[in-house]
Design an enzyme around this catalytic site. Structure first.
Site, PDB file in Angstrom:
ATOM      1  N   GLY A   9      -8.450 -15.715  46.111  1.00  0.00           N
ATOM      2  CA  GLY A   9      -9.894 -15.928  46.236  1.00  0.00           C
ATOM      3  C   GLY A   9     -10.177 -17.286  46.827  1.00  0.00           C
ATOM      4  N   ASP A  33     -10.536 -20.647  39.083  1.00  0.00           N
ATOM      5  CA  ASP A  33     -10.219 -20.268  37.703  1.00  0.00           C
ATOM      6  C   ASP A  33      -9.627 -21.416  36.887  1.00  0.00           C
ATOM      7  OD1 ASP A  33     -11.089 -17.711  38.234  1.00  0.00           O
ATOM      8  OD2 ASP A  33      -9.109 -17.007  38.846  1.00  0.00           O
ATOM      9  N   GLY A  41     -14.360 -15.574  35.340  1.00  0.00           N
ATOM     10  CA  GLY A  41     -13.354 -15.977  34.357  1.00  0.00           C
ATOM     11  C   GLY A  41     -12.877 -14.767  33.582  1.00  0.00           C
ATOM     12  N   ARG A  42     -11.900 -14.075  34.133  1.00  0.00           N
ATOM     13  CA  ARG A  42     -11.417 -12.849  33.500  1.00  0.00           C
ATOM     14  C   ARG A  42     -10.549 -13.191  32.293  1.00  0.00           C
ATOM     15  NH1 ARG A  42     -13.291  -7.593  33.867  1.00  0.00           N
ATOM     16  NH2 ARG A  42     -11.608  -6.110  33.568  1.00  0.00           N
ATOM     17  N   GLU A  51     -17.135 -13.202  32.285  1.00  0.00           N
ATOM     18  CA  GLU A  51     -16.924 -11.793  32.629  1.00  0.00           C
ATOM     19  C   GLU A  51     -15.798 -11.162  31.817  1.00  0.00           C
ATOM     20  OE1 GLU A  51     -15.464 -11.209  36.675  1.00  0.00           O
ATOM     21  OE2 GLU A  51     -14.422 -13.126  36.602  1.00  0.00           O
ATOM     22  N   TYR A  57     -19.813 -13.949  44.064  1.00  0.00           N
ATOM     23  CA  TYR A  57     -19.207 -14.866  45.041  1.00  0.00           C
ATOM     24  C   TYR A  57     -20.045 -16.110  45.315  1.00  0.00           C
ATOM     25  CZ  TYR A  57     -15.744 -11.276  46.368  1.00  0.00           C
ATOM     26  OH  TYR A  57     -14.715 -10.359  46.373  1.00  0.00           O
ATOM     27  N   LEU A  58     -21.347 -16.044  45.008  1.00  0.00           N
ATOM     28  CA  LEU A  58     -22.159 -17.228  45.283  1.00  0.00           C
ATOM     29  C   LEU A  58     -21.583 -18.454  44.577  1.00  0.00           C
ATOM     30  CD1 LEU A  58     -25.878 -15.963  45.064  1.00  0.00           C
ATOM     31  CD2 LEU A  58     -24.229 -15.681  46.906  1.00  0.00           C
ATOM     32  N   GLN A  59     -21.047 -18.244  43.357  1.00  0.00           N
ATOM     33  CA  GLN A  59     -20.580 -19.390  42.579  1.00  0.00           C
ATOM     34  C   GLN A  59     -19.328 -20.041  43.155  1.00  0.00           C
ATOM     35  OE1 GLN A  59     -19.104 -17.901  38.454  1.00  0.00           O
ATOM     36  NE2 GLN A  59     -19.620 -16.056  39.589  1.00  0.00           N
ATOM     37  N   ARG A  60     -18.571 -19.320  43.953  1.00  0.00           N
ATOM     38  CA  ARG A  60     -17.357 -19.952  44.496  1.00  0.00           C
ATOM     39  C   ARG A  60     -17.493 -20.284  45.983  1.00  0.00           C
ATOM     40  NH1 ARG A  60     -13.039 -14.822  44.599  1.00  0.00           N
ATOM     41  NH2 ARG A  60     -13.492 -14.285  46.746  1.00  0.00           N
TER      42      ARG A  60
END
Lengths: 418, 418
Positions: free
Chosen positions: A13, A141, A188-189, A244, A295-298
């Site tokens: 990612g 992450d 954050g899985r 998440e 995806y906005l956050q990364r």
């Protein structure tokens, strides 16, 4: 001029600042007159011999990479297996590197990429091919071992804290007659690093986020409902940040509870925030809103952390320096010298201490009640979101993100299907 | 010193810059030595006699309002009905205004607020109470009549365009092995203004957003699928921006198709992006991601448009000037003098031309194929997102948003249940 070529590839990612690392790598190598190729779409490009000649890009474009999000050469989600299982692929990789006189291989990614870089270095040694492999850290992450933090995380953390502060002001203004509960879903899985970063948005318990749900703590619905209700009654509204990856005590992902098929057999893609919002609405009767920044956050380079940007560039510079010194199978890692004032430096760590390890969030970062962060977490997190590094904007009001030409290098080997 | 007090209230959904209007109102009135009260939670505070004495706030706090999102005095979603139906409420309003010697009433909101301000002015005239009512424009929906655009819209539009550009760079980097279709859900139940603004993120048809779904055009699933597929095959990925208000040809909201109850009777809060993502996954088999920015898009003061901020402040200044001149039942509106160079000015428009009207997006703003914006739309939209106006940040890496003390004014009337 150092002999041989450097191959740089991006993996996994992408982040708001991985291109800043690329920019630093290319600039540092150019200054040492080392030719830099980039693999298109990460390791896939290396396998396919789909390589990009970065010397075709003007200096201004390479500088502009430092303020451009995404992955300029393309990334990929491909994990090579063990040397035994994927030997043909590793041998193909080595053949491509040899064909282009690559003597330095820089792989910019997370745990998997560190593992790949390590194995390529082992195979090269086995074949007697002189190759220096350096892993370059990157991941929102924040789960890489050894390094104090991971480039990419600080900017995503800043995005999270700022966004939660902002939407909380909105909810506070509307709560009397409209939305009383707002749920923000953070990436954050496996670990709640980004959810934890949202805690920086407020200082005291009545400031948002009022409740953080961590994957490190089991999701206990009755307890959660009771806290939401108490918060609304005390504060007037409640802002929840949910990772998440939260799970129930018996190990089921809460996100999966909201997903599935509807009555018509259509896929329901719920997510945690959607699910929690629905449950709160049903059980507590409050008006709810929720957000899934995804995806906005990364990719929000417009809100990058200056600390993060500095570190992303520093690991790029050091990666080239390490490579040219022949420091093989290492990764430049961030070492924290002190919290306050925040001081850090870059050191080399062996890839085998990083590959396939996962750094968990320390348990003393989560408040005893399980719904917030501790002072220890603040001391760790706060420096990482410090400082602003806005991109230049065009007259059109949009950041001037660069698109590279990505000129392909002529192939020298037969085609290869991955 | 003008005699009498000015009452300012915020109404409806808040924006990134409504507090900038409040800041301008208070500063302009202070300079003219007019006392400013604010109603807590909009018209509700006026009815409840829950008023805030803004003179208790230091000048620095009032200046800081200009860079603080949300609604500093609270807003509300309450619409008063006709003078006949809600006469008791209007009379109570007038009683509160009289009790506090309010001679100027500024109501900062959308269509409904303009209507309320108009009716209050009519009742005051009927009672012979000297009151000047001024509506002050605000809405991210950009649907107010007469004014060329609405304060709040430009910043939400900039957030949309920048976010779509950024996440498109992320998707582009990952598409080879991961997400191929990304769906962004924009606010806009009745008109596709914010969805249209996303079109500013790209110039040519191969740049994101590749497909925009407008509420002004019926959602035709087979046609949409064919275009998604063609885009993925041509570009490698497809970024879709969907307005929350899109409908099928027979008038059903697409968002409702994804909502409902699951097998356990739990509420499913789907939304358009979630629904479209599920359908694309099922029917085309692509890996999809989607985002629902929700309140983030209207509270992102960190990404405000300078044009929007300037206009939000200008309408605040003019509203006070109009009020003190006794210009009753008007609204300061933005008049566009030219597109290029972009020039605008503020004029007064009668509230009865604005109240309860809704400005639609011109049909020549949507491309003939229905999935993009035209040059006319670009000429209109582009100046509105131009310029940056970042808030000051603290050493902690978070914008320094102000929280007011909001000191209550002593009540003079009996309590009143709304």
């Amino acid at each position: 001029m150092a002999s041989g070529t450097l191959l740089y590839a991006q993996s996994g990612g992408v982040t708001a600042v991985i291109n800043a690392t690329a920019s630093a790598v290319i600039q540092t190598a150019r200054a040492r007159r080392v030719k830099v190729l980039a693999a298109r779409n990460g390791i896939l490009g290396a396998l396919r011999e789909d390589l990009i000649d970065t010397s075709k890009e003007p200096a201004a474009a390479i500088r502009a990479l430092a303020h451009t999000p995404g992955g300029a050469f393309g990334s990929c989600r491909v994990k090579l297996k063990s040397l035994e299982q994927d030997r043909a692929k590793y041998e193909r990789l080595l053949a491509v590197l040899q064909a282009h006189d690559v003597r330095y291989f820089l792989y910019n990614g997370g745990n998997d990429s560190a593992d790949t870089a390590l194995k390529v270095s082992q195979l090269a040694a086995e074949f007697g091919y002189p190759l220096t492999c350096v892993g370059v850290p990157k991941t929102v992450d924040n789960d890489l071992a050894v390094t104090d933090c991971c480039p990419g995380f600080g900017s995503a953390a800043k995005y999270t804290a700022v966004s939660v502060r902002e939407c909380a002001l909105d909810v506070a203004a509307m709560a009397d007659t409209s939305t009383k509960v707002f749920v923000y879903e953070a990436m954050g899985r496996h670990a709640g690093w980004l959810a934890a970063a949202s805690g920086l948005a407020g200082q005291d318990p009545d400031q948002a986020p009022h409740l953080i749900l961590f994957p490190e703590r089991p999701y206990d619905e009755p307890d959660f409902f009771a806290r939401v209700k108490a918060t609304v009654e005390r504060v007037g509204y409640c802002v929840v940040v949910a990772s998440e990856g939260i799970q129930t005590a018996d190990g089921r992902f809460v996100a999966d509870a909201g997903a599935g098929k509807d009555a018509f057999g259509h896929t329901q893609l719920g997510g945690v925030a959607s699910f929690l919002a629905g449950r709160v609405k049903d059980e507590l009767g409050y008006k709810v809103h929720w957000t899934l920044p995804d995806y906005l956050q990364r990719s929000a380079r417009h809100l990058a952390s200056k600390t993060d940007l500095d570190q992303a560039q520093a690991v790029g510079i050091k990666a080239v320096q390490f490579a040219l010194k022949g420091m093989n199978a290492v990764m430049p890692v961030i070492v924290r010298a002190s919290d306050s004032p925040y001081r850090w430096k870059i050191e080399a760590a062996p890839l085998d201490e990083i590959a396939n390890h996962e750094k968990k969030m320390p348990s003393n970062f989560i408040r005893k009640d399980g719904y917030g962060i501790t002072e220890a977490a603040r001391r760790y997190l706060e420096p990482l979101i410090r400082g602003e590094a806005p991109p230049p904007y065009g007259r059109d009001g949009i950041p001037k993100y660069v698109e590279l030409k990505n000129v392909a290098v002529e192939r020298k080997l037969p085609a290869y299907e991955v």
